[in-house]
Scaffold this motif. Structure first.
Motif, mmCIF file in Angstrom:
data_model
loop_
_atom_site.group_PDB
_atom_site.id
_atom_site.type_symbol
_atom_site.label_atom_id
_atom_site.label_comp_id
_atom_site.label_asym_id
_atom_site.label_seq_id
_atom_site.Cartn_x
_atom_site.Cartn_y
_atom_site.Cartn_z
ATOM 1 N N TYR A 1 90.046 92.030 23.806
ATOM 2 C CA TYR A 1 90.117 90.831 24.640
ATOM 3 C C TYR A 1 89.598 89.640 23.837
ATOM 4 O O TYR A 1 88.527 89.090 24.122
ATOM 5 C CB TYR A 1 89.304 91.030 25.923
ATOM 6 N N PRO A 2 90.356 89.210 22.828
ATOM 7 C CA PRO A 2 89.864 88.230 21.857
ATOM 8 C C PRO A 2 89.594 86.837 22.408
ATOM 9 O O PRO A 2 88.815 86.086 21.834
ATOM 10 C CB PRO A 2 90.981 88.190 20.815
ATOM 11 N N ASN A 3 90.189 86.474 23.505
ATOM 12 C CA ASN A 3 90.045 85.108 24.018
ATOM 13 C C ASN A 3 89.149 85.025 25.250
ATOM 14 O O ASN A 3 89.154 84.010 25.945
ATOM 15 C CB ASN A 3 91.425 84.533 24.341
ATOM 16 N N GLU A 4 88.379 86.085 25.511
ATOM 17 C CA GLU A 4 87.548 86.098 26.710
ATOM 18 C C GLU A 4 86.064 85.978 26.369
ATOM 19 O O GLU A 4 85.600 86.528 25.375
ATOM 20 C CB GLU A 4 87.786 87.382 27.506
ATOM 21 N N HIS A 5 85.344 85.255 27.217
ATOM 22 C CA HIS A 5 83.889 85.157 27.100
ATOM 23 C C HIS A 5 83.290 86.432 27.698
ATOM 24 O O HIS A 5 83.726 86.891 28.756
ATOM 25 C CB HIS A 5 83.397 83.920 27.855
ATOM 26 N N LYS B 1 86.810 90.768 20.669
ATOM 27 C CA LYS B 1 88.026 90.999 19.885
ATOM 28 C C LYS B 1 88.213 92.484 19.623
ATOM 29 O O LYS B 1 89.321 93.020 19.732
ATOM 30 C CB LYS B 1 87.942 90.225 18.575
ATOM 31 N N SER C 1 82.009 86.914 20.311
ATOM 32 C CA SER C 1 83.470 86.734 20.255
ATOM 33 C C SER C 1 84.134 87.857 19.468
ATOM 34 O O SER C 1 85.229 88.313 19.814
ATOM 35 C CB SER C 1 83.809 85.389 19.626
ATOM 36 N N GLU C 2 83.469 88.324 18.411
ATOM 37 C CA GLU C 2 84.014 89.411 17.604
ATOM 38 C C GLU C 2 83.973 90.732 18.375
ATOM 39 O O GLU C 2 84.871 91.570 18.243
ATOM 40 C CB GLU C 2 83.232 89.538 16.303
ATOM 41 N N THR D 1 81.823 79.632 32.706
ATOM 42 C CA THR D 1 81.821 81.105 32.676
ATOM 43 C C THR D 1 80.789 81.624 33.664
ATOM 44 O O THR D 1 79.951 80.860 34.154
ATOM 45 C CB THR D 1 81.465 81.651 31.276
ATOM 46 N N ARG E 1 81.603 90.038 32.393
ATOM 47 C CA ARG E 1 82.828 90.846 32.318
ATOM 48 C C ARG E 1 82.588 92.343 32.481
ATOM 49 O O ARG E 1 83.542 93.118 32.560
ATOM 50 C CB ARG E 1 83.509 90.610 30.972
ATOM 51 N N TYR F 1 88.831 84.782 38.414
ATOM 52 C CA TYR F 1 87.751 84.464 37.469
ATOM 53 C C TYR F 1 86.785 83.453 38.088
ATOM 54 O O TYR F 1 85.570 83.538 37.872
ATOM 55 C CB TYR F 1 88.323 83.921 36.168
#
Length: 341
Positions: free
Chosen positions: A155-159, A151, A147-148, A285, A163, A209
């Motif tokens: 893209y802080p809110n993406e898994h 960030k 997650s970091e 996901t 991707r 997605y």
């Protein structure tokens, strides 16, 4: 006396003229004769703040320049590019002339290294490959949560799973791991956007997605490229009918480190966010990085009536339209595998 003076003056003029002719001949010869580099080529590192004189001196000391380094300096000054050289690591190929060398280091055509992200890899596998690269600058701590990382990419809110686009990427030494990931992320965005805009109509996806998620499942289910649209067709029809996907790769992904390489019957009953035997619809996901072929299959599924498929044991699958036919196929191919074993 006066005649002697004019004679000496004439001789001096001739000497100067011959000297100029000789210098021009040497200069022209210098600009067109390749550097003294063997077939393997020569690696040249130009540090930040280096001058054309220091570059020429190094090449002379390494015997790549046959003539005095001043020739290369004068050539650069005459072309008006003496102050335009770019720092970096260069690979100078055999048969490179001084003029070509200057064009290369002025254009900043530095040596490129490569790293391949393999289709079907998970994000931890991507991280490991990046961490093992000798030529990427490591700025992301190995213990840093995914997650970091997202960030830091912006893209802080993406898994992160799914991707990044699987491909072979070329980059100069010293490229940061963050820049590398941003590039792979943008490649996936570009491909997914293009494929989504050209998708078939009436597909059971709420967004691109969803298509990315299904493409990742197709990637893990298909060993044969030509079967991807067929597998996509099965999954799309099941989603349209409200049937559970019941696909093993999602169960394995949900088990994480608990999976020991042998998927058991009780694993199929163990409920996780990714167990498509116990839960309807798509998992939350992607489960890996899908290839471009898997993306296209998810958005251009093959038409047909099949709702089931089973592995033949050779990488291909048998497709069935009814559960009765599917049970018979499972029985037959499981028996074949058992006998072969």
């Amino acid at each position: 006396m006066r005649k002697s003076f004019f004679f000496l003056l004439a001789l001096s003029g001739i000497a100067v003229g011959l000297g100029i002719v000789w210098l021009k001949f040497e200069y022209d010869r210098f600009t067109h004769i390749p550097l003294q580099i063997d077939q393997e080529g020569l690696n040249l590192v130009i540090p930040s703040g280096a001058t054309i004189h220091s570059v020429a001196t190094e090449l002379y000391q390494r015997e790549a320049l046959e003539q005095h380094p001043l020739y290369l300096v004068l050539l650069a000054r005459w072309q008006g590019i003496a102050r335009d050289i770019k720092a970096g690591e260069y690979h100078i190929q055999a048969a490179t002339t001084p003029s070509a060398l200057l064009r290369q280091i002025v254009a900043g055509k530095v040596k490129q290294y490569s790293l391949t992200l393999v289709e079907g890899w998970t994000f931890p596998q991507v991280r490991k490959a990046i961490q093992n690269s000798l030529y990427l600058q490591q700025t992301l701590n190995r213990q840093l949560p995914a997650s970091e990382i997202m960030k830091r990419l912006g893209y802080p809110n993406e898994h992160p799973e799914g991707r990044f686009f699987p491909d072979t990427y070329f980059f100069p030494a010293g490229t940061s791991d963050v820049d590398f990931l941003r590039r792979a992320y943008q490649f996936m965005v570009n491909h997914l956007t293009h494929e989504w805009e050209n998708r078939e109509l009436e597909l059971p996806y709420r967004s691109s997605y969803d298509a990315l998620i299904l493409a990742s499942i197709i990637e893990r289910e298909s060993a044969l490229i030509e079967e991807r649209p067929l597998i996509a067709g099965v999954f799309v029809r099941r989603l349209q009918r409200g049937m559970r996907l019941q696909t093993d790769p999602t169960v394995i992904y949900g088990l994480g480190n608990r999976f020991d390489g042998d998927l058991r019957r009780q694993d199929l009953k163990k409920d996780t966010l990714y167990n498509t035997y116990t839960r309807s619809g798509l998992p939350p996901t992607p489960i890996c990085m899908p290839s471009l072929g898997a993306l296209r299959a998810a958005l251009h599924p093959a038409e047909g009536k099949s709702l089931y498929f089973v592995s033949r044991g050779d990488g291909s699958h048998h497709f069935s339209a009814t559960f009765k036919e599917h049970k018979e196929a499972v029985r037959n191919y499981q028996l074949v595998r058992k006998n072969n074993h």
